[in-house]
Design an enzyme around this catalytic site. Sequence first.
Site, PDB file in Angstrom:
ATOM      1  CB  ILE A 147     -34.725  18.278  -1.183  1.00 34.80           C
ATOM      2  CG1 ILE A 147     -36.189  17.982  -1.528  1.00 34.80           C
ATOM      3  CG2 ILE A 147     -34.235  17.350  -0.068  1.00 34.80           C
ATOM      4  CD1 ILE A 147     -36.430  16.637  -2.200  1.00 34.80           C
ATOM      5  CG  ASP A 170     -27.167  23.006  -8.267  1.00 36.26           C
ATOM      6  OD1 ASP A 170     -27.364  23.064  -9.494  1.00 36.26           O
ATOM      7  OD2 ASP A 170     -28.077  22.738  -7.454  1.00 36.26           O
ATOM      8  CB  CYS A 222     -28.344  16.359  -8.005  1.00 34.33           C
ATOM      9  SG  CYS A 222     -27.379  14.858  -7.855  1.00 34.33           S
ATOM     10  N   PRO A 223     -31.134  15.512  -9.178  1.00 35.30           N
ATOM     11  CG  PRO A 223     -31.843  16.507 -11.177  1.00 35.30           C
ATOM     12  CD  PRO A 223     -31.109  16.792  -9.899  1.00 35.30           C
ATOM     13  CG  ASP A 260     -35.429   7.058   1.685  1.00 35.61           C
ATOM     14  OD1 ASP A 260     -35.944   6.229   2.461  1.00 35.61           O
ATOM     15  OD2 ASP A 260     -36.098   7.788   0.937  1.00 35.61           O
ATOM     16  CD  GLU A 315     -35.877   2.834  -5.033  1.00 34.32           C
ATOM     17  OE1 GLU A 315     -34.958   3.228  -4.307  1.00 34.32           O
ATOM     18  OE2 GLU A 315     -36.937   3.466  -5.215  1.00 34.32           O
ATOM     19  CB  THR A 346     -32.733  11.244   0.788  1.00 33.84           C
ATOM     20  OG1 THR A 346     -32.176  12.540   0.548  1.00 33.84           O
ATOM     21  CG2 THR A 346     -32.371  10.777   2.178  1.00 33.84           C
ATOM     22  CB  SER A 347     -31.428  12.059  -4.678  1.00 36.01           C
ATOM     23  OG  SER A 347     -31.590  13.382  -4.236  1.00 36.01           O
ATOM     24  NE  ARG A 348     -36.250   9.190  -8.392  1.00 39.22           N
ATOM     25  CZ  ARG A 348     -37.036   9.794  -7.492  1.00 39.22           C
ATOM     26  NH1 ARG A 348     -36.694   9.801  -6.220  1.00 39.22           N
ATOM     27  NH2 ARG A 348     -38.168  10.374  -7.865  1.00 39.22           N
ATOM     28  CG  HIS A 390     -38.076   5.851  -2.592  1.00 41.57           C
ATOM     29  ND1 HIS A 390     -37.510   5.694  -3.830  1.00 41.57           N
ATOM     30  CD2 HIS A 390     -38.440   7.149  -2.518  1.00 41.57           C
ATOM     31  CE1 HIS A 390     -37.544   6.851  -4.465  1.00 41.57           C
ATOM     32  NE2 HIS A 390     -38.110   7.746  -3.693  1.00 41.57           N
TER      33      HIS A 390
HETATM   34  P1  NAD Z   1     -34.949  20.482  -7.403  1.00 39.77           P
HETATM   35  O1  NAD Z   1     -35.229  20.397  -8.866  1.00 39.77           O
HETATM   36  O2  NAD Z   1     -35.576  21.566  -6.603  1.00 39.77           O
HETATM   37  O3  NAD Z   1     -33.363  20.551  -7.157  1.00 39.77           O
HETATM   38  C1  NAD Z   1     -32.450  19.743  -7.834  1.00 39.77           C
HETATM   39  C2  NAD Z   1     -31.139  20.493  -7.888  1.00 39.77           C
HETATM   40  O4  NAD Z   1     -30.190  19.638  -8.544  1.00 39.77           O
HETATM   41  C3  NAD Z   1     -31.222  21.790  -8.704  1.00 39.77           C
HETATM   42  O5  NAD Z   1     -30.648  22.862  -7.979  1.00 39.77           O
HETATM   43  C4  NAD Z   1     -30.429  21.486  -9.964  1.00 39.77           C
HETATM   44  O6  NAD Z   1     -29.763  22.627 -10.487  1.00 39.77           O
HETATM   45  C5  NAD Z   1     -29.443  20.459  -9.430  1.00 39.77           C
HETATM   46  N1  NAD Z   1     -28.830  19.666 -10.498  1.00 39.77           N
HETATM   47  C6  NAD Z   1     -29.326  19.334 -11.715  1.00 39.77           C
HETATM   48  N2  NAD Z   1     -28.410  18.631 -12.413  1.00 39.77           N
HETATM   49  C7  NAD Z   1     -27.320  18.531 -11.613  1.00 39.77           C
HETATM   50  C8  NAD Z   1     -26.039  17.941 -11.763  1.00 39.77           C
HETATM   51  N3  NAD Z   1     -25.704  17.312 -12.907  1.00 39.77           N
HETATM   52  N4  NAD Z   1     -25.156  18.016 -10.745  1.00 39.77           N
HETATM   53  C9  NAD Z   1     -25.476  18.680  -9.585  1.00 39.77           C
HETATM   54  N5  NAD Z   1     -26.687  19.260  -9.385  1.00 39.77           N
HETATM   55  C10 NAD Z   1     -27.581  19.191 -10.384  1.00 39.77           C
HETATM   56  O7  NAD Z   1     -35.347  19.038  -6.829  1.00 39.77           O
HETATM   57  P2  NAD Z   1     -35.688  18.667  -5.316  1.00 39.77           P
HETATM   58  O8  NAD Z   1     -37.141  18.863  -5.083  1.00 39.77           O
HETATM   59  O9  NAD Z   1     -34.709  19.335  -4.432  1.00 39.77           O
HETATM   60  O10 NAD Z   1     -35.434  17.097  -5.358  1.00 39.77           O
HETATM   61  C11 NAD Z   1     -34.138  16.557  -5.515  1.00 39.77           C
HETATM   62  C12 NAD Z   1     -34.252  15.069  -5.774  1.00 39.77           C
HETATM   63  O11 NAD Z   1     -34.755  14.424  -4.599  1.00 39.77           O
HETATM   64  C13 NAD Z   1     -35.273  14.698  -6.853  1.00 39.77           C
HETATM   65  O12 NAD Z   1     -34.707  14.734  -8.141  1.00 39.77           O
HETATM   66  C14 NAD Z   1     -35.652  13.287  -6.474  1.00 39.77           C
HETATM   67  O13 NAD Z   1     -34.828  12.395  -7.166  1.00 39.77           O
HETATM   68  C15 NAD Z   1     -35.330  13.204  -4.991  1.00 39.77           C
HETATM   69  N6  NAD Z   1     -36.505  12.955  -4.149  1.00 39.77           N
HETATM   70  C16 NAD Z   1     -36.500  11.868  -3.337  1.00 39.77           C
HETATM   71  C17 NAD Z   1     -37.584  11.627  -2.499  1.00 39.77           C
HETATM   72  C18 NAD Z   1     -37.618  10.445  -1.540  1.00 39.77           C
HETATM   73  O14 NAD Z   1     -38.685  10.106  -1.018  1.00 39.77           O
HETATM   74  N7  NAD Z   1     -36.504   9.813  -1.256  1.00 39.77           N
HETATM   75  C19 NAD Z   1     -38.674  12.489  -2.539  1.00 39.77           C
HETATM   76  C20 NAD Z   1     -38.643  13.601  -3.377  1.00 39.77           C
HETATM   77  C21 NAD Z   1     -37.560  13.833  -4.184  1.00 39.77           C
END
Ligand code: NAD
Length: 339
Positions: free
Chosen positions: A154, A173, A200-201, A253, A258, A227-229, A290
Amino acid sequence: MKIAFFDTKAYDRPAFDKYGQQYGITFKYFDTKLTLDTVELAQGYDGVCVFVNDTVCSKVIDRLEEMGVRVIALRCAGFNNVDMKHAFGKIHVLRVPAYSPYAVAEHAMALLLTSVRRIHKAYIRSRDFNFSLNGLTGFDLHGKTVGVIGTGRIGRVFIDICRGFGMKVIAYDKYPSSDDIEYVSLDTIFSDSDIISLHCPLTDDTYHVIDKEALDKCKRGVVIINTSRGALVDAEALLNAIKSRKVGAACLDVYEEESDLFFEDNSGHILDDDILARLISMPNVIVTSHQAFLTEEALENIAETTANNLNDFFEKGECPNELCFRFDKAEDCKTGKCF
Ligand code: NAD
């Protein structure tokens, strides 16, 4: 294959019915979330299918195991709501690693544009035939610096979108992976960015990555996009930074508390969460519930991959999308079987 499907919404069913039929999977749809109070509903099922706000804690895992449930199929990418360590050796956990990075990245940009061009204000005004422009002054994204935390699927798409707008991109990252991205320290992200977007997760490392200390290091007027968590951002610290004018705008988001609110219509209720209520009351905060994943393409891909995962697990005995707590990055577990 009989799967108990928790936290069902009307928009989930068409695609899951289609792919369930294709793979011979019977989904039993429950409106309720999976919690310790509702786990008994999974009695007699081979697996459970859950989403981001279901509770898959150690006690729920123990009960699922006692009932003979063999697999937890997450229909999302993030797995911070599952006690992965506790699941090891008891129950297998599958996920959908990618369904549409575009859906989430485009939503992040939609929030950013709405916020900085005050579209949310203009929309309400013009519906009331108020065509005044006072208070709607925005700023150009072109030439601004965006700091992206997490450059996976993303984050990468979001970076490409930002470059299309002529923005300067810097990124942090834990596992930098792209040659064409300028990686910097977290401190530099905080000090140099006009806009910070989180991709990031949620892990022990990233919990409250945006806290008071981080916000103190940011530029005055910084825009925060999450938009992550939810728990990546300390919501109280964010609120204080908005009140003190340090943060210029927030696009959220997700929200750390939540789980009892988002995805439901709470319009007839008194909101107990004062921090969320205050954030929503701010003219420079946009909250969506979300919803970033919610596109037709994503729903189709989520259902197809989930059904495929369950088919792999039950028919082939292993699934490439099985998660394993022993690996920091889920992709590093190449065996297709965690235990
Ligand atoms: P991904 O696994 O492809 O990418 C995550 C990136 O974060 C990786 O490059 C990883 O190296 C990096 N990372 C891991 N630990 C880290 C840290 N401590 N500091 C910095 N970077 C770090 O995941 P993605 O598909 O890109 O999704 C990212 C996040 O988006 C998911 O974890 C999820 O929480 C969130 N998400 C939200 C929605 C929504 O509807 N709002 C939908 C899908 C995903």
